[in-house]
Structure formats: structure tokens, C-alpha cells
Scaffold this motif. Structure first.
Motif, mmCIF file in Angstrom:
data_model
loop_
_atom_site.group_PDB
_atom_site.id
_atom_site.type_symbol
_atom_site.label_atom_id
_atom_site.label_comp_id
_atom_site.label_asym_id
_atom_site.label_seq_id
_atom_site.Cartn_x
_atom_site.Cartn_y
_atom_site.Cartn_z
ATOM 1 N N GLU A 102 15.052 13.219 10.251
ATOM 2 C CA GLU A 102 15.149 14.486 9.497
ATOM 3 C C GLU A 102 13.919 14.713 8.620
ATOM 4 O OE1 GLU A 102 20.012 14.468 9.506
ATOM 5 O OE2 GLU A 102 18.951 14.046 7.624
ATOM 6 N N ALA A 103 13.339 13.619 8.113
ATOM 7 C CA ALA A 103 12.137 13.761 7.268
ATOM 8 C C ALA A 103 10.950 14.249 8.094
ATOM 9 C CB ALA A 103 11.812 12.423 6.622
ATOM 10 N N GLY A 104 10.950 13.939 9.418
ATOM 11 C CA GLY A 104 9.857 14.420 10.276
ATOM 12 C C GLY A 104 9.066 13.333 10.969
ATOM 13 N N CYS A 105 9.559 12.085 10.943
ATOM 14 C CA CYS A 105 8.874 11.005 11.681
ATOM 15 C C CYS A 105 8.847 11.369 13.167
ATOM 16 C CB CYS A 105 9.604 9.677 11.507
ATOM 17 S SG CYS A 105 9.380 8.971 9.867
ATOM 18 N N PHE A 106 7.786 10.968 13.867
ATOM 19 C CA PHE A 106 7.691 11.334 15.295
ATOM 20 C C PHE A 106 8.260 10.247 16.206
ATOM 21 C CE2 PHE A 106 4.334 8.606 16.958
ATOM 22 C CZ PHE A 106 3.665 8.207 15.806
ATOM 23 N N ALA A 107 8.526 9.067 15.662
ATOM 24 C CA ALA A 107 9.085 7.962 16.458
ATOM 25 C C ALA A 107 9.522 6.859 15.502
ATOM 26 C CB ALA A 107 8.046 7.414 17.441
ATOM 27 N N ILE A 108 10.329 5.946 16.035
ATOM 28 C CA ILE A 108 10.787 4.822 15.217
ATOM 29 C C ILE A 108 10.720 3.541 16.047
ATOM 30 C CG2 ILE A 108 12.805 3.784 14.059
ATOM 31 C CD1 ILE A 108 13.741 6.581 13.337
ATOM 32 N N SER B 136 0.819 -1.216 0.000
ATOM 33 C CA SER B 136 0.000 0.000 0.000
ATOM 34 C C SER B 136 0.854 1.268 0.000
ATOM 35 C CB SER B 136 -0.935 0.003 1.214
ATOM 36 O OG SER B 136 -0.220 0.263 2.404
ATOM 37 N N TYR B 137 2.201 1.111 -0.057
ATOM 38 C CA TYR B 137 3.042 2.323 -0.032
ATOM 39 C C TYR B 137 4.388 2.180 -0.723
ATOM 40 C CZ TYR B 137 5.380 0.048 4.002
ATOM 41 O OH TYR B 137 6.050 -0.810 4.835
ATOM 42 N N GLN B 138 4.846 0.953 -0.943
ATOM 43 C CA GLN B 138 6.188 0.789 -1.503
ATOM 44 C C GLN B 138 6.194 1.185 -2.981
ATOM 45 O OE1 GLN B 138 4.515 -1.655 0.161
ATOM 46 N NE2 GLN B 138 5.832 -2.539 1.742
ATOM 47 N N GLY B 139 7.183 1.965 -3.344
ATOM 48 C CA GLY B 139 7.405 2.197 -4.769
ATOM 49 C C GLY B 139 6.643 3.331 -5.409
ATOM 50 N N ASN B 140 5.631 3.873 -4.755
ATOM 51 C CA ASN B 140 4.840 4.931 -5.382
ATOM 52 C C ASN B 140 4.286 5.840 -4.289
ATOM 53 O OD1 ASN B 140 2.771 6.470 -6.546
ATOM 54 N ND2 ASN B 140 2.320 4.888 -8.081
ATOM 55 N N SER B 141 4.832 7.054 -4.223
ATOM 56 C CA SER B 141 4.478 7.927 -3.098
ATOM 57 C C SER B 141 3.038 8.426 -3.187
ATOM 58 C CB SER B 141 5.457 9.097 -3.017
ATOM 59 O OG SER B 141 5.368 9.896 -4.162
ATOM 60 N N SER C 164 7.979 8.383 -0.028
ATOM 61 C CA SER C 164 6.593 8.161 0.440
ATOM 62 C C SER C 164 6.389 8.749 1.836
ATOM 63 C CB SER C 164 6.279 6.666 0.476
ATOM 64 O OG SER C 164 6.297 6.139 -0.821
ATOM 65 N N VAL C 165 7.395 8.568 2.701
ATOM 66 C CA VAL C 165 7.293 9.116 4.067
ATOM 67 C C VAL C 165 7.092 10.632 3.990
ATOM 68 C CG1 VAL C 165 8.597 9.556 6.195
ATOM 69 C CG2 VAL C 165 8.667 7.288 5.143
ATOM 70 N N LYS C 166 7.924 11.277 3.166
ATOM 71 C CA LYS C 166 7.868 12.748 3.078
ATOM 72 C C LYS C 166 6.531 13.211 2.512
ATOM 73 C CE LYS C 166 12.793 13.778 2.706
ATOM 74 N NZ LYS C 166 13.906 13.975 1.795
ATOM 75 N N ARG C 167 6.029 12.493 1.507
ATOM 76 C CA ARG C 167 4.764 12.907 0.884
ATOM 77 C C ARG C 167 3.602 12.771 1.873
ATOM 78 N NH1 ARG C 167 3.510 11.878 -5.444
ATOM 79 N NH2 ARG C 167 1.559 13.041 -5.542
ATOM 80 N N ILE C 168 3.615 11.694 2.657
ATOM 81 C CA ILE C 168 2.552 11.502 3.657
ATOM 82 C C ILE C 168 2.629 12.601 4.719
ATOM 83 C CG2 ILE C 168 1.769 9.968 5.510
ATOM 84 C CD1 ILE C 168 2.600 7.603 3.667
ATOM 85 N N LEU C 169 3.859 12.932 5.112
ATOM 86 C CA LEU C 169 4.031 13.982 6.130
ATOM 87 C C LEU C 169 3.516 15.338 5.624
ATOM 88 C CD1 LEU C 169 7.492 12.862 7.505
ATOM 89 C CD2 LEU C 169 5.412 13.139 8.879
ATOM 90 N N THR C 170 3.611 15.593 4.320
ATOM 91 C CA THR C 170 3.133 16.887 3.793
ATOM 92 C C THR C 170 1.624 17.021 3.978
ATOM 93 O OG1 THR C 170 2.755 16.053 1.563
ATOM 94 C CG2 THR C 170 4.919 17.061 1.986
#
Ligand code: KIV
Length: 288
Positions: free
Chosen positions: A197-203, A112-117, A147-153
């Protein structure tokens, strides 16, 4: 041997921590970062349905993960790969209805997320809109960064997941400890920095050496939650059905079982069957 006063001090510290924790009305991503700053460990468990989510939330858990481990423990699949976005939304919306306090994080399922943001953004938005959850989790580092960055936007909080990432089980070939070799450990450290740096709140860090996990946690300002990653991180997560002893066959070294519900439920069902067969149930008081 602890002295009486040491024991009383420990109880006092535990009580103070519990009080702080009960005072929080709603756990947000900001609360988690504050918890890391003041050194309060974060508690996280999975849940996949309304009834258990209600109990876990009422007990005071900080974060509930609607994990794609639902594929294993709820649906009986061998891996997390088969679960669909619609199924994750069903589980997540059931959990959200049972929760008042905890932060509810939902796994984006495999495919549902790999390969295409753009696909990733659409999946994250569907989860947030249709389940009412508070954040999503994604497995991987540099490979999924776009994909991470696009979701964060879109204002959707993202939790990262590195180390043993079960959606890549066919690449790894085994569920053994990850990042024991230098190259993989260095990549993991670099990926954790990229996600911060991308903006994740936790890992989440799964099944990696404790020393490496501690280094990552010390290197980041966002909380690091471990599963099989030792106690040098900022919090711990377990699969609820594993820690309650419902799943009997799964016995990794990192798992602490707090109950043996398999045997308790088995015993109760055996007794019920016996009561029905012997016409002991229902009795006079249990009928109209
Ligand atoms: O799906 C899950 O339950 C998880 C945890 C093991 C972290 O991702």
C-alpha cells in the motif's frame, strides 16, 4: 517417466520463456509487475563487483541485488551489520558499470535508515546519485514504514524485505526459519500489505514456510521474491557466491549449488604455484 512429446513441449515452453526474457531491453520495476501478471518467474542474484555483474547480466538475469551480504562474502564479516553506506555505494557503482539489462537494486545498510526518515531519505538519495542504481531495498515492515514512504516521495523505487532480516540478527538470536508461529506469520502478512500500500514495487521474503510465502504472494499484486521461501512466490534470489560454490561453509537447505568454484579455483591456484616453482611458467611463447 515423461514421453518424448512431453519433453519437447517442456523444451518449447522453456524456449518461449527465454525468448520473451531476451526481448526485454531493460528490466524496470514495471516489467517485473508485468512478469508477475503473466506468470513469468523473476530471476534475481546478488553481485558486488563489475566483472561478475557483467557475466550475470549477460546471462540474462532480471534483477541484480547489491546485497549487504557483501559484508559477509566480500569483507569476511560475521554479520551484515558492519558494512557502511560508502562501501555499499562503492560496490553498487562497480556493478552498475557492468550492467546493460538487469534492474540493479541496492541494500540500504544497517544504521542508514532505521529510526529517522530524513536520514533514510538522505541515504537512498546518496545511493541513487553516486552509484547510478535503479532502486533500493530495506528490511522491515511497520517499524520502517515512515522511512519507506519518505523515500518513495523522492521517486526512488523501494523493494521491501520481510521474514529473516539479517540486520536484526541480534534480536532474533539465530538464522533459523522465521514466522513459524501464528503471531509472527500474521504480522508478516500485515507488513507485506502495508509495504504494498505504501508503494513498494516488490518484496523479498527470506527463510519462511513455503505455505505462508505462497499466501503472501497470492495476496499481493506486486512481485514477491523468495530465498528459502518455496516455489509459490513470483521469483527467486540467491547469493551469487553461494550458488557458485565459492562459499564452502554455508549450507542451508534452500541453497542449490550450480558450481563448485571453491575447488576449481583452489586447483587452478595450486597448479599455478607448481608451474611458477618448477619454472614451467612462463614458457617461450609466454614471454617477449
Ligand atoms: O543481502 C542480501 O544478499 C540479501 C538477499 C539474501 C536477499 O538481502
Amino acid at each position: 517417466m515423461s514421453t518424448n512429446s512431453e519433453i519437447m513441449t517442456n523444451i518449447a515452453v522453456k524456449y518461449t520463456q527465454m525468448s520473451v526474457h531476451k526481448e526485454i531491453k531493460k528490466v524496470t520495476t514495471h516489467v517485473l509487475i508485468e512478469m508477475k501478471q503473466r506468470g513469468e518467474k523473476i530471476s534475481m542474484l546478488t553481485a558486488y563487483d563489475y566483472s561478475l555483474a557483467t557475466i550475470v547480466d549477460d546471462a540474462g538475469i532480471d534483477v541484480i541485488l547489491v546485497g549487504d551480504s557483501a559484508s559477509n562474502v566480500m569483507a569476511g564479516h560475521e554479520t551484515t551489520l558492519p558494512i557502511t553506506l560508502d562501501q555499499m555505494i562503492y560496490h553498487a557503482s562497480s556493478v552498475v558499470r557492468g550492467v546493460n539489462r538487469a534492474l540493479v537494486v541496492v541494500d540500504l545498510p544497517f544504521g542508514s535508515y532505521q529510526g529517522n526518515s530524513k536520514v533514510a531519505l538522505d541515504s537512498a538519495i546518496r545511493i541513487m546519485k553516486e552509484s547510478g542504481a535503479h532502486a533500493i531495498k530495506m528490511e522491515g515492515g511497520a517499524e520502517i514504514l515512515e522511512s519507506v514512504k519518505r523515500i518513495l516521495t523522492a521517486g526512488v523505487p523501494v523493494m521491501g524485505h520481510l521474514g529473516l532480516t539479517p540486520q536484526s540478527i541480534y534480536k532474533f538470536g539465530t538464522y533459523t526459519v522465521r514466522a513459524t508461529e501464528d503471531a509472527e506469520a500474521e504480522k508478516l502478512i500485515a507488513d507485506s500489505k502495508l509495504l504494498e500500500e505504501a508503494g513498494c514495487f516488490a518484496i523479498v521474503l527470506e527463510k519462511i514456510p513455503a505455505d505462508l510465502a505462497r499466501r503472501v504472494a497470492e495476496n499481493l499484486t506486486i512481485p514477491v521474491i523468495g530465498i528459502g521461501a518455496g516455489n509459490g512466490v513470483d521469483g527467486q534470489v540467491l547469493v551469487l557466491h553461494d550458488m557458485l560454490g565459492i562459499t564452502k561453509q554455508f549450507n542451508p537447505r534452500f541453497l542449490r549449488r550450480y558450481l563448485n568454484l571453491y575447488d576449481s579455483i583452489h586447483g587452478a591456484v595450486r597448479q599455478y604455484i607448481g608451474d611458477v616453482k618448477s619454472v614451467d611458467f612462463p614458457n617461450e611463447k609466454e614471454q617477449y
